[in-house]
Design an enzyme around this catalytic site. Structure first.
Site, PDB file in Angstrom:
ATOM      1  CB  SER A  59      -0.947   0.011   1.206  1.00 18.82           C
ATOM      2  OG  SER A  59      -2.013  -0.882   1.002  1.00 18.82           O
TER       3      SER A  59
ATOM      4  CE  LYS B  69      -4.604   1.736  -0.458  1.00 19.51           C
ATOM      5  NZ  LYS B  69      -3.903   0.478  -0.185  1.00 19.51           N
TER       6      LYS B  69
ATOM      7  CB  SER C  40      -3.966   1.374   4.149  1.00 20.38           C
ATOM      8  OG  SER C  40      -3.099   1.001   3.121  1.00 20.38           O
TER       9      SER C  40
END
Length: 313
Positions: free
Chosen positions: A61, A64, A118
């Protein structure tokens, strides 16, 4: 010289060794649980710590951060309400999320949830509503990575669930430095919690930061992102402060639920005091096994290429 100044100068001389030491990089080497790591002084550009920093690996993640950067560069209205929709985003069929399909939230809230907690559906929704859709979004991600000089990086989707989203610690330092041009990213990613109200239907949910250090006394977190998948291990990137320095920090592929957090503490303690902290044996064993597996995989690929080349007429 005025007698009043002498006591002040005396105190300053007493403090000088401490101040100098705080700025110095310890000569010892602090082992970490993470497979790769990098720590850089943002003011001077000095590399304070690095370990296998140029190796490409899945980053989960942490992807992101680039997802949000691409969204912000598109300059779409932050207060526009967008529908939670992941159609056309690969790998999202069985992803667990509290966001209900078809409900709406403001784009700024989707950004906050993607960074702070997240939220995978939030990140996928941002890509879904990007001008040109998913394909254009992924093209923009890789274009931005290239523009930042992230030569060890490649992205195939916006969440980091795919092991094909890869980068290196050194590349992620470049990305972290670039986030300083987007103050909203730091503000939203470092918040302790956030309550979001959805529409169609109307409901509210509370979300919390995946980095426990934002709640810990003695830490000043200016930007953060965590990540985890089985392939990527536990990952953590931050813009923070250590030993009086503004730093960019990256650790990738650590074993154990909080080992990446502990690695941050180890580097902070090492940089502040010069003292080495121990790493749990199981974390070091995981790191050694993973390294051996990577070396064997690379050797097999090299042998395969050699055989293919020999077989060609």
């Amino acid at each position: 010289m005025s007698p009043k100044i002498l006591p002040f100068l005396g105190c300053l001389l007493l403090l000088l060794p401490t101040l100098v030491f705080a700025k110095a990089v310890p000569k010892s080497h602090q082992p970490l649980a993470a497979a790769s790591a990098m720590l850089v002084d943002l003011k001077s550009g000095e590399v304070l710590y690095q370990d296998h920093a140029d190796e490409s690996r899945p980053i989960a993640s942490v992807s992101k951060l680039l997802t949000v950067m691409v969204v912000l560069e598109a300059k779409q209205p932050l207060n526009e309400r967008i529908e939670v929709n992941v159609n056309g985003i690969p790998g999202m069929d069985n992803v667990v999320s509290r966001l209900r399909f078809g409900s709406t939230l403001r784009r700024k809230e989707a950004i906050a949830l993607a960074l702070m907690s997240s939220e995978n559906r939030a990140a996928a929704t941002l890509a879904h509503h990007y001008p040109g859709g998913f394909a254009a979004f992924i093209k923009a991600m890789n274009h931005k990575a290239k523009a930042l000089g992230m030569t060890h990086s490649h992205f195939v989707e916006p969440t980091g669930l795919s092991s094909q989203n890869v980068s290196s610690a050194s590349d992620l330092i470049k990305l972290l430095k670039a986030t300083r041009d987007y103050p909203l990213m730091g503000q939203l990613s470092s918040a302790k919690n956030r309550s979001v109200t959805f529409q169609k239907p109307r409901y509210s949910l509370a979300f919390y930061n995946t980095n426990p250090l934002v709640n810990k006394k003695g830490w000043k977190i200016h930007l953060t992102k965590t990540g985890y998948t089985d392939d990527a291990g536990h990952c953590l990137v931050m813009l923070t402060e250590m030993a009086g320095r503004q730093v960019a920090f990256v650790v990738l592929d650590a074993f154990g639920k909080y080992t990446h957090i502990a690695d941050a503490g180890r580097l902070k303690h090492w940089l502040s005091t010069g003292k080495i902290s121990k790493v749990p044996a199981d974390a070091l064993a995981y790191k050694a096994d993973k390294r051996q597996l990577q070396q064997q995989t690379a050797k097999n690929l090299e042998q395969g290429d050699s055989i293919s080349a020999t077989a060609q007429p």
